[in-house]
Scaffold this active site. Structure first.
Site: not given
Lengths: 202, 378, 309
Positions: C38, C247, C250, C272, C278
């Site tokens: 980090g 979606c 899909c 998506c 997808c």
């Protein structure tokens, strides 16, 4: 890209520096990302001393004129300084505190607190120690936890004085400061970045 | 209207770039520009591209200008992206500007100075009237030659004033003068040393430095500058190869140098004296060099003991934002798709919007054409 | 023969474009970044042949880690066929001679701008993020000297104050993308502008996550199996976006969606954002309400994407 021909009496470095450096680095990165994992560097080179293939490969992959290095002054490593100067162009320093990297043998290490453990604002300016030990298995068990470790890992490198791990714990109590360790033996490495918490198993 | 996706394929990229090439060429009944023509006849653009591109190479700069269709900032970017791949051999000896073959040299501080004032090839005092004769090509203009040659060594204004203690000592170089800070290899760090500051300013965008210098003159961090000296000319560059151990001349470059002088009323620690701002650019660019000198002086407030209060005196502000390659990239990256972040924002604003209307609710007020609000009110 | 025509820019670039010294410098920075999860490691970012802000940090990381055995995937906004992703993938196919893929599972290196793939990442995969602004505190404090001190002394009060102010103003924590996280309970980190929907994917991930900011010259990392906690308050817990719509192609109800405007009447559909995910779902027989609709009718050019392989 071509092989660097070494002068007389100096063993060659990587045959193909570009790809072997990348290969070595990726395994070191893997080791740093998964502390305690035993990794075969699979380095193909003629290191200038016995038992240091992995350490020498890491040096070739990571060192250059920007990285002063400290070396253990052991007679078996007499040719190492010249080898590193030729292949890496890195300055060799006498004072551990000036080193960005150190290549040390486990029985000939300066005290850990002599190395640079970084600045609170720039903890990345700390030293990385590449420690050569007889074996990475068969010694006292150390239990590891922290980033990169799902639950815990156990390592058992040989040649270390138990007091050394006290010094490491002391160093790591100052996190974000700290010294990053890479233990090596022949062609194998285990990394112990400063984020790894280490306990001696009974 | 059919929905046209912003997702583009490889073919779209390729076609766009071919179109760009066509636009660059323009009307093919007009002869194509040669790079030498740009180098010789658009030489001030070449100078700017070399300076902000951090690479003294007139041919390369001219090529970049041609490729960039005259967009100087784009040309600078091209030169930078090439330069970064070049091998570095080492650091040259410092330039000795008093040994410059001076083509232009003026001081606003003294009517006459040792070495004399040389007006040189300047736009100054030209009447800015369009010269319609340039519509046609014609015989080359020839300037008369000076009767007396210019002295080989022309002292700088600093050395002219040196025997009086009216001028501050030149600012000390970094203690390790063998290895000047190099922003092309090290990230910006603060507080910045003189080497880092001057490198950032020299590479910095001319327009940005000009505006900062101007704002400072108008009172936003005024340093009361006066042009001690500005000079332009060719100068030898020397390099000491490791194996030789002594300097050899590796070439000659043209530079513009400016010493800006500011008066300083003195403080408890320092006597009243004149202080320096320094500017240096590749080629001939007085606007940039003078701006750089003013900004350099303004950024030296700490060593001089002034209290900073304005943008031009803030080194983080100035040095972080002077690079036009960084700035141009980041401003223009907003052209890239952001629909993932925008979708997140959209969801959030729709929710807030809906709640705002509910809170205000009588219920009958939300007839609006704005689809966003219309949906929120559903 | 003059200097201009004599000059040959013959494309003799090193493998993966960068010179070896630059790669070593970046590799060292990456190792320190992994060792201090980090924390933003400053590095000598180079000028790249694409503009700053267009992926120079991610490109430098990829160029420094990529090898001949790698399989490279590059996405922008979750999609493999976004212009900039196509451009960067072509770059590496050319300069690193590396295999490319659109399938998340097959990739060893996934370079991304603004998304984490929907498919779970695996051990051994490396995510490379293009980061415009690495400093999570920059919006609150413009000075690098100040924010660096805040990280050094773990003084993150300013960040919490800002979250608290947003709770007061909006009744919730604002922020949809680039939502700040705490890494291993120590460093405050910007996950780059991924939607906060993706934040939980970083927590105890199997993969290594590397973040590169070229213009700001910073590299940072989240190793595998590392705690990554999105900041919140006990009474205002962190929550991710949820889409009411499935979606259109899909039928997926779980994924992050792009909103696609269909006409000038305000009609829209949601698809998506992760195009590979997808596609896999559709190939597996899943269908949404507008299944069969072709995105980008003017240039349905998926075949050309394979050129790079």
């Amino acid at each position: 890209m071509n092989e660097v021909l070494a002068p007389d009496g100096l063993s060659p470095g990587f045959t193909n520096p570009v790809f072997e450096s990348q290969h070595t680095f990726r395994r070191v990165l893997d080791a740093m990302s998964r502390p305690g994992l035993l990794i075969n560097l699979d380095a193909d080179l003629s290191a200038p001393a016995d038992g240091i293939d992995a350490a020498a490969a890491i040096a070739l992959a990571l060192l250059d004129f920007e990285t002063p290095i400290y070396l253990s002054p052991v007679p078996e490593w007499a040719g190492l300084a010249q080898w590193l100067r030729f292949h890496c162009g890195c300055p060799i320093v006498e004072n551990p505190g000036d080193a960005a990297f150190a290549l040390v043998r486990v029985d000939a290490m300066p005290a850990l607190d002599q190395f640079n453990s970084g600045d609170p604002k720039y903890p990345d300016r700390s030293a990385t120690l590449i420690i050569v030990c007889p074996s990475l298995e068969g010694g006292d068990s150390l239990r590891l936890a922290g980033p990169g470790i799902a639950d815990f890992r156990v390592i058992a490198p040989t040649g270390f004085d138990p007091a050394f791990w006290d010094d490491v714990r002391q160093d790591r109590s100052k996190f974000q400061l700290g010294i990053d360790l890479i233990l090596t033996s022949d062609n194998h490495i285990v990394a112990l970045p400063r984020s790894t918490r280490i306990a001696l198993e009974d | 209207m059919a929905y046209v996706s912003v997702k583009g394929g490889e073919r779209a990229i390729s076609n766009a770039h071919q179109w760009l090439d066509e636009m660059r060429r323009g009307d093919t009944s007009v002869p194509e520009l040669e790079v030498e023509q740009i180098r010789e006849q658009l030489s001030l653009a070449v100078d700017r591209v070399m300076m902000e591109g951090s690479c003294y190479d007139p041919d390369l700069a001219a090529l970049a200008i041609k490729q960039a269709r005259g967009d100087v900032t784009e040309a600078i970017f091209l030169v930078r992206a090439y330069r970064t791949t070049l091998q570095r051999f080492g650091v040259t000896e410092p330039l000795e500007t008093s040994r410059m073959a001076v083509q232009r040299r003026v001081s606003a501080a003294f009517k006459d100075i040792p070495g004399g004032q040389i007006l040189g090839p300047t736009f100054d005092y030209t009447h800015r009237l369009l010269n319609f004769d340039l519509y046609d090509t014609g015989p080359a203009a020839m300037a008369p030659k000076a009767v007396d040659p210019v002295a080989e060594t022309v002292p700088t204004i600093a050395s002219v004033l040196a025997h009086e203690s009216l001028l501050e000592e030149p600012p000390a170089d970094a203690p390790d003068a063998d290895a000047p800070y190099d922003l092309t290899r090290q990230p910006m760090a603060f507080p910045a040393g003189r080497d880092q500051r001057l490198q950032a300013l020299a590479r910095g965008d001319e327009g940005f430095l000009l505006s900062l210098a101007y704002a400072s003159q108008r009172g936003w961090g005024n340093t009361h500058p006066l042009c001690g000296e500005i000079r332009m000319g060719a100068i030898a560059v020397e390099f000491t190869p490791e194996e030789l151990g002594f300097p050899i001349e590796i070439g000659e470059i043209v530079v513009t140098e400016c010493q800006m002088i500011s008066n300083f009323e003195g403080s408890a620690d320092r006597p009243p004296q004149f202080t320096f701002g320094y500017g240096l650019t590749f080629g001939h660019n007085e606007r940039k060099t003078m701006s750089m000198a003013i900004v350099d002086r303004a950024l030296r407030h700490k060593e001089i003991g002034e209290t900073p209060a304005h943008a031009v005196q803030d080194e983080e502000f100035v040095l972080y934002h002077s690079d036009n390659v960084e700035a141009s990239g980041f401003v223009q990256h907003l052209k890239l798709p952001h629909y993932v972040d925008f979708q997140a924002e959209l969801q959030f604003v729709r929710r807030l919007c809906k709640e705002w209307h509910e809170a205000r609710e009588g219920g009958e007020d939300s007839t609006t054409n704005d689809p966003l609000i219309a949906e929120a009110a559903e | 023969m003059n200097a201009v025509t004599n000059r040959k820019l013959n494309g003799a670039y090193n493998h993966a474009y960068l010179d070896e010294q630059t790669k070593r410098m970046i590799r060292r920075a990456i190792l320190k970044a992994v060792a201090i999860p980090g924390y933003q490691v400053p590095f000598g970012s180079r000028e790249m042949p694409v503009p700053y802000g267009w992926g120079t940090g991610g490109i430098q990381i990829t160029a420094s880690i990529i090898g001949q055995d790698d399989v490279y995937k590059c996405i922008d906004q979750g999609a493999d066929d976004t212009t900039n992703a196509v451009s960067i993938r072509r770059f590496f196919a050319k300069v690193a001679d590396v295999a490319t893929t659109e399938t998340t599972e097959k990739a060893t290196i996934i370079q991304t701008r603004h998304r984490v793939p929907e498919a779970p990442l695996k051990e051994g995969q490396i995510m490379v993020y293009q980061v415009p602004q690495p400093e999570p505190l920059r919006g609150l404090e413009p000075r690098e000297t100040e924010t660096r001190a805040m990280h050094a002394y773990e003084e993150y009060g300013l960040q919490y104050l800002s979250l608290y102010e947003s709770v007061s103003a909006f009744g919730r924590i604002a922020g949809g993308a680039g939502y700040p996280v705490l890494v291993d309970e120590r460093y405050l980190m910007s996950p780059s502008p991924i939607p906060k929907f993706d934040n939980p994917k970083l927590h105890q991930s199997e993969a290594l996550h590397l973040f590169g900011a070229g213009r700001e010259k910073r590299i940072y990392a989240v190793p595998p199996h590392t705690d990554v906690r999105s900041l919140d308050f006990e009474d205002y817990p962190f929550e991710v976006q949820h889409f009411d719509e499935v979606c259109a192609l899909c039928g997926c109800s779980e994924s992050y969606k792009d909103e696609v405007i269909l006409d000038d009447e305000g009609n829209r559909m949601f698809v998506c954002s992760d195009s590979s995910y997808c596609t896999d779902r559709r190939n597996a027989g899943h269908a949404g309400p507008l299944a069969g609709h072709v995105l980008g009718q003017d240039d349905p050019d998926p075949a050309s994407l394979e050129d790079a392989q």
